[in-house]
Enzyme design. Structure first.
Site, short mmCIF file in Angstrom:
data_model
loop_
_atom_site.label_atom_id
_atom_site.label_comp_id
_atom_site.label_asym_id
_atom_site.label_seq_id
_atom_site.Cartn_x
_atom_site.Cartn_y
_atom_site.Cartn_z
N ASP A 77 -54.34 -36.39 -33.73
CA ASP A 77 -55.27 -35.63 -32.82
C ASP A 77 -56.29 -35.08 -33.57
OD1 ASP A 77 -55.46 -35.70 -29.75
OD2 ASP A 77 -55.77 -33.38 -30.68
N THR A 78 -57.53 -35.11 -32.86
CA THR A 78 -58.38 -34.24 -33.52
C THR A 78 -59.21 -33.31 -32.44
OG1 THR A 78 -58.97 -36.16 -34.98
CG2 THR A 78 -60.84 -34.53 -34.78
#
Length: 193
Positions: A77-78
């Site tokens: 996830d970013t």
């Protein structure tokens, strides 16, 4: 080199991101793409990498009962972290415009977490890159959103696209982390399996 280290494993990338899939291809490793829908909600008290660590782990949970002894599951996830707030993917044009206007002329952090999970272990790593934007004009922001439609990108931009070329003055840390995967850190962890 990495592919020979991973001959005993079956790598599963649980990401619909074309950029993450491309990174895996460029690492010259065999992998399968397997996707599951996850409602990406996190506790509000979490900050910065706590958020991405939580979400990378959350994305791995639907696979818990189907991993075999040979499977290695990668989820990630970013987020863009700016002024003590997580900027996720914009829902529409207005949100994308407002996000880029906020980032214009300022410095923010891009944080990516990666979960490496097997049937018997899990390790979560993360990386932070600092990004500085020049002052963006409203016309530049409008042009970018209309042409590139960055609705699938945290912080409403892709560093590898037009806006990254004309708008980013400086980065400190991994360029690829801003694109969504700290490849150097993931490679190191896979080499250590």
């Amino acid at each position: 080199m990495l592919s020979s280290k991973l001959t005993n494993y079956h790598l599963i990338l649980a990401s619909g991101s074309p950029r993450r899939q491309q990174f895996f291809k460029e690492l010259d490793i065999d992998f399968e793409i397997r996707l599951k829908e996850v409602d990406e909600v996190y506790p509000k008290q979490l900050k910065a990498s706590e958020i991405t660590d939580f979400l990378a782990d959350l994305k791995s949970k639907p696979f818990n009962n189907e991993l075999t002894d040979k499977d290695i599951l990668i989820t990630s996830d970013t987020i863009v972290w700016f002024e003590n707030e997580a900027l996720g993917k914009p829902k529409n044009y207005q949100e994308a415009f407002e996000t880029l206007r906020r980032l214009s002329g300022k410095v923010h952090e891009v944080i990516t977490s990666v979960s490496i999970k097997s049937k018997s272990f899990q390790k979560i790593i993360n990386d932070t890159t600092t990004v500085a934007f020049k002052e963006l004009s409203d016309d530049e922001i409008k042009y970018y959103i209309e042409k590139y439609k960055p609705y699938d990108k945290a912080g409403a931009y892709g560093i590898q696209e037009w806006i990254g070329r004309i708008g980013i003055k400086k980065i400190e840390g991994s360029y690829f982390n801003v694109m969504g995967l700290p490849v150097h850190k993931l490679y190191k962890e896979l080499m250590n399996l």
